[in-house]
Motif scaffolding. Structure first.
Motif, PDB file in Angstrom:
ATOM      1  N   ARG A  30      -7.546  13.239  -7.721  1.00  0.00           N
ATOM      2  CA  ARG A  30      -7.155  14.378  -6.976  1.00  0.00           C
ATOM      3  C   ARG A  30      -7.992  15.686  -7.683  1.00  0.00           C
ATOM      4  NH1 ARG A  30      -1.264  16.159  -4.781  1.00  0.00           N
ATOM      5  NH2 ARG A  30      -1.744  18.374  -4.392  1.00  0.00           N
ATOM      6  N   ARG A  66      -6.460  13.951   3.589  1.00  0.00           N
ATOM      7  CA  ARG A  66      -6.173  15.246   3.474  1.00  0.00           C
ATOM      8  C   ARG A  66      -6.514  16.114   4.448  1.00  0.00           C
ATOM      9  NH1 ARG A  66      -2.511  16.146  -0.883  1.00  0.00           N
ATOM     10  NH2 ARG A  66      -3.287  18.139  -0.890  1.00  0.00           N
ATOM     11  N   GLN A 102       2.647  11.293  -3.441  1.00  0.00           N
ATOM     12  CA  GLN A 102       2.025  12.436  -4.125  1.00  0.00           C
ATOM     13  C   GLN A 102       2.341  12.916  -5.300  1.00  0.00           C
ATOM     14  OE1 GLN A 102       2.857  15.343  -0.899  1.00  0.00           O
ATOM     15  NE2 GLN A 102       0.713  15.076  -0.126  1.00  0.00           N
ATOM     16  N   THR A 103       1.681  13.384  -6.292  1.00  0.00           N
ATOM     17  CA  THR A 103       2.209  14.212  -7.316  1.00  0.00           C
ATOM     18  C   THR A 103       3.589  14.950  -7.401  1.00  0.00           C
ATOM     19  OG1 THR A 103       0.084  14.519  -8.194  1.00  0.00           O
ATOM     20  CG2 THR A 103       1.608  15.790  -9.187  1.00  0.00           C
ATOM     21  N   ASP A 151      -1.423  15.731   4.417  1.00  0.00           N
ATOM     22  CA  ASP A 151      -2.132  14.460   4.751  1.00  0.00           C
ATOM     23  C   ASP A 151      -2.059  14.376   6.213  1.00  0.00           C
ATOM     24  OD1 ASP A 151      -3.277  13.072   2.742  1.00  0.00           O
ATOM     25  OD2 ASP A 151      -1.161  12.657   1.945  1.00  0.00           O
ATOM     26  N   LYS A 211     -10.095  13.320  -2.696  1.00  0.00           N
ATOM     27  CA  LYS A 211      -9.727  12.115  -3.499  1.00  0.00           C
ATOM     28  C   LYS A 211     -10.911  11.338  -4.002  1.00  0.00           C
ATOM     29  CE  LYS A 211      -6.273  11.508  -4.465  1.00  0.00           C
ATOM     30  NZ  LYS A 211      -4.935  11.159  -4.577  1.00  0.00           N
ATOM     31  N   ASP A 255       0.991  -1.171  -0.002  1.00  0.00           N
ATOM     32  CA  ASP A 255       0.033  -0.101  -0.020  1.00  0.00           C
ATOM     33  C   ASP A 255       0.917   1.156  -0.036  1.00  0.00           C
ATOM     34  OD1 ASP A 255      -1.847   2.070   0.464  1.00  0.00           O
ATOM     35  OD2 ASP A 255      -2.287   1.469   2.433  1.00  0.00           O
ATOM     36  N   THR A 256       1.138   1.853  -1.136  1.00  0.00           N
ATOM     37  CA  THR A 256       1.909   2.976  -1.279  1.00  0.00           C
ATOM     38  C   THR A 256       1.352   4.262  -1.188  1.00  0.00           C
ATOM     39  OG1 THR A 256       1.630   2.827  -3.711  1.00  0.00           O
ATOM     40  CG2 THR A 256       3.137   1.297  -3.032  1.00  0.00           C
TER      41      THR A 256
HETATM   42  O1  PRX Z   1      -3.989  12.013   0.480  1.00  0.00           O
HETATM   43  C1  PRX Z   1      -3.025  11.375  -0.092  1.00  0.00           C
HETATM   44  C2  PRX Z   1      -3.556  10.148  -1.205  1.00  0.00           C
HETATM   45  O2  PRX Z   1      -3.320  10.879  -2.522  1.00  0.00           O
HETATM   46  C3  PRX Z   1      -2.684  12.208  -2.424  1.00  0.00           C
HETATM   47  C4  PRX Z   1      -1.919  12.436  -3.254  1.00  0.00           C
HETATM   48  O3  PRX Z   1      -2.673  12.551  -4.706  1.00  0.00           O
HETATM   49  P1  PRX Z   1      -2.006  12.809  -5.964  1.00  0.00           P
HETATM   50  O4  PRX Z   1      -1.053  13.882  -6.204  1.00  0.00           O
HETATM   51  O5  PRX Z   1      -2.948  12.547  -6.817  1.00  0.00           O
HETATM   52  O6  PRX Z   1      -1.114  11.249  -6.075  1.00  0.00           O
HETATM   53  C5  PRX Z   1      -1.803  10.109  -6.029  1.00  0.00           C
HETATM   54  C6  PRX Z   1      -0.760   8.969  -6.390  1.00  0.00           C
HETATM   55  C7  PRX Z   1       0.425   8.956  -5.788  1.00  0.00           C
HETATM   56  C8  PRX Z   1      -2.173  12.069  -0.934  1.00  0.00           C
HETATM   57  O7  PRX Z   1      -1.885  13.383  -0.538  1.00  0.00           O
HETATM   58  N1  PRX Z   1      -2.777   9.133  -1.142  1.00  0.00           N
HETATM   59  C9  PRX Z   1      -1.902   8.678  -1.826  1.00  0.00           C
HETATM   60  N2  PRX Z   1      -1.615   7.506  -1.770  1.00  0.00           N
HETATM   61  C10 PRX Z   1      -2.255   7.060  -0.768  1.00  0.00           C
HETATM   62  C11 PRX Z   1      -2.868   8.113  -0.250  1.00  0.00           C
HETATM   63  N3  PRX Z   1      -3.643   8.059   0.580  1.00  0.00           N
HETATM   64  C12 PRX Z   1      -3.820   6.876   1.427  1.00  0.00           C
HETATM   65  N4  PRX Z   1      -2.997   5.644   0.986  1.00  0.00           N
HETATM   66  C13 PRX Z   1      -2.389   5.836  -0.032  1.00  0.00           C
HETATM   67  N5  PRX Z   1      -1.575   4.669  -0.202  1.00  0.00           N
END
Ligand code: PRX
Length: 658
Positions: free
Chosen positions: A523, A512, A410-411, A497, A518, A406-407
């Motif tokens: 996002r 967030r 963020q962007t 987060d 999300k 479970d990774t």
């Molecule tokens: O809130 C966290 C959530 O996705 C956000 C980042 O979104 P984005 O920039 O679109 O990138 C998504 C893919 C990397 C984060 O601030 N998020 C991402 N991965 C997880 C997550 N929330 C919970 N568990 C995760 N594994």
């Protein structure tokens, strides 16, 4: 059988073959993270080594200072696997949506030739190092070819998700001042042909775009303007399949990807060449445990960072085939995704909790006949994965044999920063795990003090930061400073987060803490949605909140103060049209409410917190029967500071009627 709260460790078989199996990697990296990343960087091919590994002038920092490289050399002719070893190996497997169409499979050599041809074509169109190129393409091979061709010649790509509207495309093209746009005639989505060229024609209005390169994909009729439109096949047909790489400085801009923040305008996240390449390569290698015989299917579109890093760059840097799919995973039948896994013998499947919950909802019967014998590792990303989805994924897809990574990332971070490593573990349902070696994080309370075990706080990153972390917001240094480096000072990166840490040091992401939603892992910003809704001439005010959604994780709900003459249904329809036009169909709200007034403070600030409480409470599942679904004033907090407390009574009635 693993249950909620249990820790799970990799099986002996998995551990035996994993790249990393010993916890000591964490200690080594912790001792000297800068040295740790330097050692990894040394495994790549550089034209010139760096003079200094890490330089920090808060809030700015650099990695591999004055080093020179090109990411495409590291993918192709100087791939660490050896070019002779990989050139005839599969690089990409593309599965089209129509089942009667054949997949396209390209070897590294074939991909390289196509990349070079386009790179030469782009040069002929006048594209030079540092120029921005817009890519508005569906999930077809040309999207990856375009990204790599830009990288080959040092052009900065900005990929725009093909389901974004023409307006969303336009604002990205305006901000980057791109002179070239690469798009397609159309593509398939749920059996329909979507006319992408039409959206591109709209999107280039009032921009600097001089040439539009069009891939013929769906064969649909398109409008054509000889002054700027060019067919891809006509341009590349005449070009040589060799092209020398542009030698890039570590800190030269690599790509810009727009993402949503708290405010209305999307932010152009800037990534640079050196650090991103190192992080993309090694997070992929170790987290997905990528080996020669693996086939990675990351289901994310390259319009999002997950697709850019783990559909495109990371598997290719590791010399591994990447599979990608044009359509929706449940089209034309709910088991399409399962069929693709079996057909192409996917070993590593990386998707979002929304997809997992959707597969689960279709029922285990749908996938009964699939054994998923090829699968070895599963991944989750983009939003918190709840325990029930985790357990279903583990049992029904991974057959209790495949670890789930479970990774979290963020962007802005360019690559994964928190996850348990598959050969080490431990894995715990709904917890992402430990920070990647060499990554320093902390969970802080509002005062900047570290939280205790199981105490919720803000997740932050500490220096030296991962090398792939963003270097700026394009053309907006002020926003960079305010968004990431102001809550706890210029040396601590604020992720936005909320998280908790358990007694084993495993991290659980709560979600967030800003106004970002999300939805289905995508996002979205409530501010951006509000700006789209406010566009309507008869809407005096609106507020958008994110509420929990069983499948999508979260979904937007819109509250509107409307003073016009139209019927409620008409207004709702128009609002939906506005959102589609301004952002795209992915941002559609779950509910729209027309109200007399919105709760506001005396200084006129809309209290979204109250709206959220009212809504979440009224729709919460599993309420005891005898409790009213309407929240008490105590639960809503102090209403006496509101300028219009009566608005809350009206809202209670409207929401309660649901
Ligand atoms: O809130 C966290 C959530 O996705 C956000 C980042 O979104 P984005 O920039 O679109 O990138 C998504 C893919 C990397 C984060 O601030 N998020 C991402 N991965 C997880 C997550 N929330 C919970 N568990 C995760 N594994």
């Amino acid at each position: 059988m693993i249950k909620r709260g249990d820790l799970y460790f990799p099986t002996k078989d998995f551990k035996k073959k994993a790249w990393l199996k010993d916890k000591k990697i964490y200690r080594e990296a912790q001792k000297d993270p800068i040295k740790f990343w330097e050692n990894l960087a040394n495994e790549l091919s550089w034209r010139k080594k760096w003079k200094k590994v890490f330089e920090h002038k808060p809030p700015y920092f650099k990695w591999f200072v004055a080093g020179k490289l090109n990411i495409t050399e590291n993918i192709f002719e100087k791939n660490s696997q050896g070019w002779e070893e990989i050139k005839n190996k599969t690089a990409i497997i593309w599965e089209p949506e129509p089942e009667k169409e054949k997949p396209i499979i390209l070897t590294y050599q074939e991909l390289f030739q196509r990349v070079n041809k386009l790179a030469n074509g782009l040069k002929k169109l006048g594209v030079k190092k540092g120029d921005r190129v817009g890519i508005y393409l569906p999930m077809i091979p040309e999207v990856i070819i375009s990204m790599l061709a830009c990288a080959r010649i040092g052009a900065v790509h900005t990929v725009v998700f093909s389901a974004f509207s023409s307006h969303a495309l336009q604002i990205r093209l305006q901000d980057t001042e791109a002179k070239i746009l690469i798009t397609a005639d159309g593509y398939y989505r749920r059996g329909q042909i979507i006319n992408l060229k039409q959206a591109a024609d709209e999107g280039i209005k009032e921009t600097n775009v001089e040439k539009v390169l069009v891939v013929k994909r769906a064969g649909n009729q398109v409008s054509w303007d000889k002054n700027h439109d060019l067919w891809w096949h006509e341009l590349v047909g005449k070009e040589s399949d060799q092209c020398q790489p542009e030698i890039m400085d570590s800190e030269d801009p690599f790509f810009i990807l727009y993402t949503s923040g708290s405010t209305g305008k999307p932010k152009g996240i800037l990534h640079t060449c050196g650090g991103y390449t190192v992080q993309a390569k090694f997070t992929g290698k170790w987290i997905f445990d990528l080996k020669e015989d693996d086939i990675l299917w990351c289901t994310s579109d390259v319009g999002w960072i997950t697709g850019i890093t783990y559909t495109a760059y990371s598997p290719l840097l590791n010399g591994v085939p990447t599979l990608f799919f044009e359509g929706a995973p449940d089209w034309p039948a709910p088991d399409r995704w399962a069929k693709i896994i079996e057909k192409h013998k996917v070993t590593t499947f990386y998707t979002a909790p929304t997809a997992i919950r959707m597969f689960e909802k279709y029922g285990t019967k749908v996938i009964e006949k699939y054994k998923f014998e090829s699968l070895q590792l599963l991944g989750s990303v983009g939003e918190p994965i709840d325990e029930s989805a985790w357990l279903w994924y583990f049992k029904e897809v991974g057959k209790e044999r495949c670890p789930i990574v479970d990774t979290w990332w963020q962007t802005e971070t360019g690559g994964i920063l928190i996850t348990s490593l598959p050969g080490i573990g431990p894995f715990k349902p709904a917890f992402t795990g430990l920070p990647f070696p060499g990554v320093k994080v902390e969970i802080l309370n509002e005062k900047g003090k570290p939280c205790k075990e199981n105490e919720a706080g803000n997740l932050v990153l500490l220096p030296p930061f991962a090398p792939g972390l963003l270097r700026g917001i394009y053309k907006n240094p002020q926003k960079y400073l305010e968004t990431y480096w102001s809550q706890y000072g210029k040396k601590i990166y604020f992720t936005s987060d909320g998280a908790i840490i358990d007694k084993n040091g495993l991290i659980r992401i709560i979600g967030r803490v800003d106004d970002v939603i999300k939805m289905a892992g995508h996002r979205l910003s409530t501010g951006e949605l509000e700006a789209a809704v406010n566009f309507h001439p008869d809407i005096t005010e609106c507020a958008v909140i994110g509420i929990p959604d069983e499948i999508k994780g979260e979904a937007p709900v819109v509250f509107i103060v409307y003073k016009g003459q139209k019927s409620v249904d008409e207004v709702k329809k128009e609002v939906i049209e506005h959102i589609k036009e301004e952002i795209g169909p992915i941002a559609l709200p779950k509910e729209i409410y027309l109200v007399e007034d919105l709760p506001k403070t005396r200084s006129g600030k809309i209290m979204r917190r109250i709206l959220k409480k009212l809504f979440t409470r009224a729709t919460a599942k599993g309420e005891e029967e005898d409790k009213s679904s309407s929240p008490t004033d105590q639960e809503l907090g102090d209403l006496s500071t509101l300028a219009n407390p009566e608005s809350v009574d009206e809202l209670k009635k409207i929401i309660g009627k649901k």
